[in-house]
Design an enzyme around this catalytic site. Sequence first.
Site: not given
Length: 312
Positions: A50, A82, A180-181, A256-257
């Site tokens: 990221s 990402d 997200h989160g 995505n993880i």
Amino acid sequence: MALVTTKEMFQKAYAGGYAIGAFNVNNMEIVQGITEAAKEENSPVILQVSAGARKYAKHNYLVKLVEAALLDTDLPIALHLDHGADFEICKACIDGGFTSVMIDGSHHSFEDNIALTKKVVEYAHAHGCVVEGELGQLAGIEDDVNVSAEDASYTRPEEVEEFVSRTGVDSLAIAIGTSHGAFKFKPGQNPQLRFDILEEVAKRLPNFPIVLHGASSVSQEYVKIIQQNGGKLDDAIGIPEDMLRQAAGMAVCKINIDSDLRLAFTAGVRQHITANPDHFDPRQFLAPGRDFVKALVKHKIANVLGSSGAAK
């Protein structure tokens, strides 16, 4: 083995009814935990970076860590950006050795998203790199990505064909109810994915790889892993893992993880420091974090993604 793109990975995943895990990396221990798990499960893997990770660890350090993982595992590994915010960051990653980038134009208008994504695709394809685009916006917070629930929007299936055709993207991230989160939903809520949207997208884009972001999931197995190491997940409710497995059996080829990894790593470090307050050697408390990242990734590969044995 050199770094690979996701093209062949996704072709095999689509045909095989499984998904490839795209795991966010920030330091050496997380890279090691992920890739040791993938090696033991004989699974291809995507290591993704990221904007926040590039700021923290710096581009060159992360690239060299991933190259070291290649030497250590001999697995098919793709290095992915990402949530690339603009053309410049995508170009920097392409020029700097990444084999895949995401350009996130989802917060722009449809036409502006197409224009930005197409520009990145043209540059990336000229340099042997593949591109992930996005339609629809997920709620939640992850590094520099911050979208309120009010601003979130599901992907509109009627837009996907035009978007893919005009941009030339290699994969498409869609919004069907993930977030997200780590703390996505409040206790008592019942998270649901919009499989009707996924089905319609798959009909309009046959044999085209779809991506799910914001797919942190707190299963009972996962809760045990964290709680046994001093973590608290009483208020953490993610996407049910059976839903993610169902999505992986459809058109979703990349899941995505990120948050799950952070929770596991932190729990391992916290447990060790709590039990051994006199320890001051970073290797002593970072190693348990790495071990629990590894355990978590093995669980995800075998029970959620379904990619065990796919690194042939």
